[in-house]
Enzyme design. Sequence first.
Site, PDB file in Angstrom:
ATOM      1  N   CYS A 337       0.800  -1.242   0.000  1.00 23.43           N
ATOM      2  CA  CYS A 337       0.000   0.000   0.000  1.00 23.43           C
ATOM      3  C   CYS A 337       0.829   1.287   0.000  1.00 23.43           C
ATOM      4  O   CYS A 337       0.527   2.188  -0.778  1.00 23.43           O
ATOM      5  CB  CYS A 337      -0.996   0.024   1.153  1.00 23.43           C
ATOM      6  SG  CYS A 337      -1.155  -1.477   2.075  1.00 23.43           S
ATOM      7  N   ARG A 366       7.115 -10.974   5.686  1.00 22.24           N
ATOM      8  CA  ARG A 366       6.742 -10.760   7.082  1.00 22.24           C
ATOM      9  C   ARG A 366       7.404 -11.826   7.936  1.00 22.24           C
ATOM     10  O   ARG A 366       7.416 -13.000   7.559  1.00 22.24           O
ATOM     11  CB  ARG A 366       5.228 -10.807   7.258  1.00 22.24           C
ATOM     12  CG  ARG A 366       4.564  -9.657   6.511  1.00 22.24           C
ATOM     13  CD  ARG A 366       3.068  -9.671   6.638  1.00 22.24           C
ATOM     14  NE  ARG A 366       2.480  -8.744   5.667  1.00 22.24           N
ATOM     15  CZ  ARG A 366       1.194  -8.678   5.385  1.00 22.24           C
ATOM     16  NH1 ARG A 366       0.354  -9.467   6.007  1.00 22.24           N
ATOM     17  NH2 ARG A 366       0.744  -7.818   4.492  1.00 22.24           N
ATOM     18  N   GLN A 384       0.962 -11.083  -2.881  1.00 18.87           N
ATOM     19  CA  GLN A 384      -0.456 -10.725  -2.788  1.00 18.87           C
ATOM     20  C   GLN A 384      -0.963 -10.327  -4.167  1.00 18.87           C
ATOM     21  O   GLN A 384      -0.233  -9.676  -4.920  1.00 18.87           O
ATOM     22  CB  GLN A 384      -0.638  -9.529  -1.856  1.00 18.87           C
ATOM     23  CG  GLN A 384      -0.282  -9.807  -0.412  1.00 18.87           C
ATOM     24  CD  GLN A 384      -0.437  -8.560   0.433  1.00 18.87           C
ATOM     25  OE1 GLN A 384       0.092  -7.502   0.091  1.00 18.87           O
ATOM     26  NE2 GLN A 384      -1.171  -8.664   1.525  1.00 18.87           N
ATOM     27  N   ASP A 386      -2.617  -7.900  -5.054  1.00 15.50           N
ATOM     28  CA  ASP A 386      -3.002  -6.682  -4.368  1.00 15.50           C
ATOM     29  C   ASP A 386      -3.532  -5.627  -5.335  1.00 15.50           C
ATOM     30  O   ASP A 386      -3.134  -5.598  -6.494  1.00 15.50           O
ATOM     31  CB  ASP A 386      -1.762  -6.123  -3.656  1.00 15.50           C
ATOM     32  CG  ASP A 386      -2.121  -5.451  -2.346  1.00 15.50           C
ATOM     33  OD1 ASP A 386      -3.330  -5.331  -2.049  1.00 15.50           O
ATOM     34  OD2 ASP A 386      -1.196  -5.050  -1.626  1.00 15.50           O
ATOM     35  N   HIS A 388      -5.104  -1.304  -5.043  1.00 16.13           N
ATOM     36  CA  HIS A 388      -5.597  -0.180  -4.259  1.00 16.13           C
ATOM     37  C   HIS A 388      -6.406   0.732  -5.152  1.00 16.13           C
ATOM     38  O   HIS A 388      -5.955   1.091  -6.234  1.00 16.13           O
ATOM     39  CB  HIS A 388      -4.433   0.546  -3.601  1.00 16.13           C
ATOM     40  CG  HIS A 388      -3.722  -0.330  -2.617  1.00 16.13           C
ATOM     41  ND1 HIS A 388      -2.610  -1.044  -2.939  1.00 16.13           N
ATOM     42  CD2 HIS A 388      -4.037  -0.661  -1.332  1.00 16.13           C
ATOM     43  CE1 HIS A 388      -2.230  -1.771  -1.890  1.00 16.13           C
ATOM     44  NE2 HIS A 388      -3.083  -1.572  -0.906  1.00 16.13           N
ATOM     45  N   LYS A 472     -14.562  -3.170   6.824  1.00 21.62           N
ATOM     46  CA  LYS A 472     -14.114  -4.107   5.777  1.00 21.62           C
ATOM     47  C   LYS A 472     -15.090  -5.258   5.588  1.00 21.62           C
ATOM     48  O   LYS A 472     -15.997  -5.462   6.398  1.00 21.62           O
ATOM     49  CB  LYS A 472     -12.739  -4.649   6.124  1.00 21.62           C
ATOM     50  CG  LYS A 472     -12.727  -5.470   7.405  1.00 21.62           C
ATOM     51  CD  LYS A 472     -11.410  -6.185   7.612  1.00 21.62           C
ATOM     52  CE  LYS A 472     -11.434  -6.941   8.920  1.00 21.62           C
ATOM     53  NZ  LYS A 472     -10.339  -7.857   9.107  1.00 21.62           N
ATOM     54  N   HIS A 518      -8.387  -1.227  -0.147  1.00 24.58           N
ATOM     55  CA  HIS A 518      -7.419  -2.302  -0.366  1.00 24.58           C
ATOM     56  C   HIS A 518      -8.242  -3.530  -0.710  1.00 24.58           C
ATOM     57  O   HIS A 518      -9.251  -3.788  -0.060  1.00 24.58           O
ATOM     58  CB  HIS A 518      -6.640  -2.669   0.902  1.00 24.58           C
ATOM     59  CG  HIS A 518      -6.040  -1.533   1.650  1.00 24.58           C
ATOM     60  ND1 HIS A 518      -4.693  -1.322   1.709  1.00 24.58           N
ATOM     61  CD2 HIS A 518      -6.601  -0.551   2.385  1.00 24.58           C
ATOM     62  CE1 HIS A 518      -4.438  -0.269   2.467  1.00 24.58           C
ATOM     63  NE2 HIS A 518      -5.579   0.219   2.896  1.00 24.58           N
TER      64      HIS A 518
HETATM   65 ZN   LIG Z   1      -3.118  -2.369   0.963  1.00 24.21          ZN
END
Ligand SMILES: [Zn+2]
Length: 648
Positions: A337, A366, A384, A386, A388, A472, A518
Site C-alpha cells: 500500500c 513478514r 499478494q 493486491d 488499491h 471491511k 485495499h
Molecule cells: Zn493495501
Amino acid sequence: MIKITLPDGSIKEYAQKSTPLDVAKSISEGLARNIVSAKFNENTVETTTPLTHDGSLVLYTWNDDEGKKAFWHSSAHILAQAILHFYPDAKLTIGPAIENGFYYDVDFGDESISENDFKKIEDQMLEFARQKFEFTMREVSKKDALDYYKKQHNEFKVELIENLTDGDITFCDHADFTDLCRGGHIPNTGFIKAIKIMSVAGAYWRGDEKNKQLTRVYGISFPKQKDLTAYLELLEEAKKRDHRKLGKELELFTFSQKVGQGLPLWLPKGAALRSRLEDFLKKAQQKAGYEMVITPHIGQKELYVTSGHYAKYGADSFQPIHTPKDDEEFLLKPMNCPHHCEIYNDRPYSYKELPKRFAEFGTVYRYEQSGELHGLTRVRGFTQDDAHIFCMQEQLDQEFKNVIDLSLYVLGSLGFENFTAQVSVRDLENPDKYIGDVKNWEKAEQAIINAANDKGLDYKIVTGEAAFYGPKLDFMVKDALGRNWQLGTIQVDYNLPERFDLTYKGSDNQLHRPVMIHRAPFGSMERFIALLLEHTGGNFPLWLTPEQAIILPISEKFEIYTKKVLNLMENYEIRALVDERNEKTGRKIRDAEVRKIPYMIIIGENEENEGVISVRRHGGEDLGKMTIEDFSVIVKKEIENTLQQFKV
Ligand SMILES: [Zn+2]
Ligand SMILES: [Zn+2]
C-alpha cells in the site's frame, strides 16, 4: 412466575426455578431429548440450573458450537475419571474443550502413557458414559477447595484455586469423581456414545517452559458412533489432501533449508500454474479498469514510518537493511500500500479521473516465528494479488459492488460454491478508537452493507471488528472437507490518504482527500494455491491444471505417430506430454492417475491406422476413439463451462 425471552424474540412465562430443560420440554419433546447446554443472560448454565429471574435463554444441541463445547468439556471430566481409575496417583491440572475435541493435562508422576494405553482408556470412558452419571455443580468455600486438593497433594489445582475469589469457586461431581470447574455440562454422561483418544504430547504447566512438563492427552467424542467414523474418515482424507504432500507429488513447489525456512521455491509446474492464475485475474482486472504497476521489494524505513506500519509492526518484523555507505535504512516490503500511495502521488488528479485502480502481484515479507510456519499457508515471503483503489467518497458504493463482483467471479471460476462474508464495523461505544470523519464512516459501512445485499451475499455483521482506519468485508470459504478458510479482504481506508497527503481536485476546484480501498481476491498466491490443492485434492480445473493430457503409446513402434499427435495437441493449445517409459500401459495409466492428469490419450496400432486417438478420463471413464479435433472440442467445452469471461 418468570419471563423467559427466546432467541426468536418470543417471551413466555414459566414457574420459578424452571430449568432450561423444562423450557425445552415446553417447546418440544425432541428438543428436550437433544439439548446439551444453555446460555442464560450471556452466562453458560447447566441444563438443570433453576432459573430464578427474568432473562433471555438460548438452548443448544450438539449441532451448535456451544453444544459441542459442553459435550467435549464434559468428556474431559470422563477422561480424567478414567485416568484416575488406571493411574490413581496421577495429578490432574486443566482439561478444556478445544476446536475439535478436548484434552487434559496430567502429571503422571513416575508413570507414563503411550498409544498402547489408549484403547483401555477409551473402553473405560465408554463404560462410565453408559452409566448415565449426572453432572452436578456445587459451590465450595476457598478453604474447603484448597483442603480437598491439598489432601491429594495436587499442587496444580491448589495454585489454580489460590488465584480464585472465595465465593466464586465451584466443583462438579459425577459418579465418585470431583473436579474444580466453572460449569457448562451436558445433562449426563449417557449422551456420549463414541470416544477416541487421539494422541499424547508434552505440555508445560501454564505453557511456561520453566515449569514442570505434563502429559497432554487429546481426545474427541460424539453422540453417535457414525459421527466418529465420519470424523476419522475426514481426517484421513485431509491427510491425503495435505497441500504439502500434494505439492511434492505434483512437483509444484519445494522448500530449501539453505534458502531459508518459510520461503517457498516454485518448481516449473507450480510456477506455470501460478502464472496462469495471475493471467486469469489480470485479464478480469483489465476489464474492470485496473492498471498494473510494479514496485520494488524494499522501501526506505521512512516510507513505513509515514504509513504507520513501522510504529505498529517494526519491532516484530525483519529488521532494517543497512547500506554500506551513507547509512541508509531499508525494510523488506511488508505491504504494498505505501508504495501505491506514492504512485498516486506521482501527479495531481482531477475528480474526472477517479477512481484510479492500481494492481500489482506484489511480493511482501513478514517475519513469522519458525514454529508458526506451515507449508504455503504460513510463510515468510508471499505474493499478494493486491490492488488499491483511490476514489471519491460518493464512488465507494459502486466500487465496493465492483470488487465483490470480481471476487465472486474468482471464487466461481475456481469451483468454490460455499462461502459467506463477514462485514466488520465500528464499536459505537468506543468512537475514539477510529480515525476519520464519523459521517464518512457511516456512509462507508452502509456502502459495504448495501453492496453485500445488492450482490445477494450470505453475510453477517460483526461489531467492533473494523480496523481503526476503516470498515471491511472478508470472504470465508468452505472447502470440500467443510473447513473454513478466510480469503480475500475488501478494506476501506481513511488513514493512508491522510498520512500520504493524497488529494484530487474536485469540481469546485478545491483539493479533496480520496478514499482508499485495499482488496485482494486470492489474498496471497501461496495460501490460495494451498487452499485450492486441499479443496480439489490436486484435481485442478482443466484450464488451470499443469498438464491437461498425457499421451500413452502402448509401444515404441508408435513413436512417429505419437510425435504427430503431440504436435497437433500443441496446435490446439492443449498442454500435453508423452509417457515414453518402457512400461506396460496399465502401469502408465495408474501413474497418470496419481499425477491427476485429466485426460489420457492411448495410442496403438488401431489408432495409428485409423488416424485417431483413444481417450480416457481421469477416474476411469472411457470416451472411446476420436479424432484429435474432436478431442480439442471436448477440452474447449470443458474449459468454457468452468471458466466464463468476466463481464463488467
Ligand atoms: Zn493495501
Ligand atoms: Zn466441568
